[in-house]
Design a protein around this motif. Structure first.
Motif, PDB file in Angstrom:
ATOM      1  N   HIS A  97       0.860  -1.189   0.000  1.00  0.00           N
ATOM      2  CA  HIS A  97       0.000   0.000   0.000  1.00  0.00           C
ATOM      3  C   HIS A  97       0.892   1.234   0.000  1.00  0.00           C
ATOM      4  N   THR A  98       1.410   1.582  -1.187  1.00  0.00           N
ATOM      5  CA  THR A  98       2.290   2.734  -1.311  1.00  0.00           C
ATOM      6  C   THR A  98       1.836   3.609  -2.473  1.00  0.00           C
ATOM      7  N   THR A  99       2.366   4.821  -2.510  1.00  0.00           N
ATOM      8  CA  THR A  99       2.041   5.738  -3.601  1.00  0.00           C
ATOM      9  C   THR A  99       2.427   5.151  -4.951  1.00  0.00           C
ATOM     10  N   MET A 100       3.608   4.547  -5.027  1.00  0.00           N
ATOM     11  CA  MET A 100       4.078   4.025  -6.307  1.00  0.00           C
ATOM     12  C   MET A 100       3.271   2.813  -6.766  1.00  0.00           C
ATOM     13  N   ASP A 101       2.699   2.046  -5.842  1.00  0.00           N
ATOM     14  CA  ASP A 101       1.802   0.954  -6.239  1.00  0.00           C
ATOM     15  C   ASP A 101       0.607   1.506  -7.007  1.00  0.00           C
ATOM     16  N   LEU A 102       0.044   2.596  -6.497  1.00  0.00           N
ATOM     17  CA  LEU A 102      -1.121   3.192  -7.143  1.00  0.00           C
ATOM     18  C   LEU A 102      -0.744   3.847  -8.467  1.00  0.00           C
ATOM     19  N   VAL A 103       0.411   4.503  -8.504  1.00  0.00           N
ATOM     20  CA  VAL A 103       0.868   5.121  -9.752  1.00  0.00           C
ATOM     21  C   VAL A 103       1.109   4.054 -10.815  1.00  0.00           C
ATOM     22  N   GLN A 104       1.718   2.936 -10.430  1.00  0.00           N
ATOM     23  CA  GLN A 104       1.963   1.844 -11.375  1.00  0.00           C
ATOM     24  C   GLN A 104       0.657   1.277 -11.913  1.00  0.00           C
ATOM     25  N   TRP A 105      -0.325   1.161 -11.047  1.00  0.00           N
ATOM     26  CA  TRP A 105      -1.656   0.690 -11.448  1.00  0.00           C
ATOM     27  C   TRP A 105      -2.236   1.598 -12.536  1.00  0.00           C
ATOM     28  N   LEU A 106      -2.194   2.905 -12.299  1.00  0.00           N
ATOM     29  CA  LEU A 106      -2.730   3.852 -13.270  1.00  0.00           C
ATOM     30  C   LEU A 106      -1.896   3.876 -14.552  1.00  0.00           C
ATOM     31  N   GLN A 107      -0.596   3.699 -14.430  1.00  0.00           N
ATOM     32  CA  GLN A 107       0.263   3.666 -15.614  1.00  0.00           C
ATOM     33  C   GLN A 107      -0.052   2.456 -16.489  1.00  0.00           C
ATOM     34  N   ASP A 108      -0.343   1.319 -15.869  1.00  0.00           N
ATOM     35  CA  ASP A 108      -0.732   0.137 -16.639  1.00  0.00           C
ATOM     36  C   ASP A 108      -2.060   0.375 -17.356  1.00  0.00           C
ATOM     37  N   PHE A 109      -2.970   1.058 -16.678  1.00  0.00           N
ATOM     38  CA  PHE A 109      -4.259   1.385 -17.288  1.00  0.00           C
ATOM     39  C   PHE A 109      -4.058   2.330 -18.475  1.00  0.00           C
ATOM     40  N   GLU A 110      -3.194   3.325 -18.305  1.00  0.00           N
ATOM     41  CA  GLU A 110      -2.922   4.260 -19.397  1.00  0.00           C
ATOM     42  C   GLU A 110      -2.229   3.559 -20.565  1.00  0.00           C
ATOM     43  N   ALA A 111      -1.329   2.624 -20.273  1.00  0.00           N
ATOM     44  CA  ALA A 111      -0.636   1.890 -21.338  1.00  0.00           C
ATOM     45  C   ALA A 111      -1.633   1.114 -22.197  1.00  0.00           C
TER      46      ALA A 111
END
Length: 203
Positions: A97-111
């Motif tokens: 549960h970290t900021t980068m976990d959430l950012v990575q999630w959104l980056q995968d969605f954007e990809a």
């Protein structure tokens, strides 16, 4: 295997899109969610949250995250007095549960969005992101949607807007909204810790 059953033949097949083992992270969304995001997300607020109490854990807590479009009624996109049902866009299971976990999630969605729509059109950014009082959610939304790497950068722009000195770019950024009830609860918890350890004289 699930890509052979769900949304077969689509540009973005399946539902389970990303799997990592260490840390455990499962990211879910469909091509239909990407299409909905492209159609309405520049006009409709979103909300996201997490819970650690609904997924069975075997030694490690598994958090369930969900990002939801808060209102998808046809008239609600353009009017404020009509409400409609919420719709989950993407979800994630993760042991961290970290900021980068959430950012990575959104980056995968954007990809996946780029795979479907290409790179010519900008990735839709929501006008408002609602979250609880968790700093992790706030920082992730600021970083991904606005490019703010620190809380101070977001607060600085907020101060400019309040003082009516904002540019069009400032006003076009996503508003990161934190639940006041969660914020008040956090203040109460911290105040209780402080005042129970320190004697305060009352005049």
């Amino acid at each position: 295997e699930q890509a052979k059953v769900i949304n077969v033949g689509k540009r973005v097949p399946g539902y389970l899109q990303t799997i990592t083992i260490c840390p455990l992270r499962l990211i879910h969304f469909t091509e239909g969610a990407l299409i909905l995001w492209n159609k309405i997300e520049s006009n409709v607020p979103i909300s996201w949250d997490a819970t650690g109490g609904i997924v069975m854990s075997r030694g490690k807590r598994v958090y369930y995250y969900e990002l939801t479009v808060t209102n998808i009624a046809p008239r609600s996109v353009t009017t404020k007095n009509v409400s409609g049902p919420s719709f989950p866009i993407t979800s994630m299971l993760s042991t961290t549960h970290t900021t980068m976990d959430l950012v990575q999630w959104l980056q995968d969605f954007e990809a996946a969005y780029r795979n479907l729509y290409g790179f010519k059109a900008p990735f839709p950014r929501p006008p408002i992101v609602h979250s609880n009082g968790s700093l992790v959610f706030q920082l992730a939304a600021m970083r991904f949607f606005n490019g703010d790497n620190t809380m101070s950068a977001y607060l600085k722009r907020s101060w400019i807007i309040v003082n009516k000195k904002a540019t069009n770019e400032d006003l076009s950024k996503t508003v990161v909204h934190s639940c006041f009830a969660h914020f008040s609860k956090g203040v109460k918890r911290q105040a209780t810790k402080f005042f129970t350890k320190k004697k305060v004289s009352f005049v």
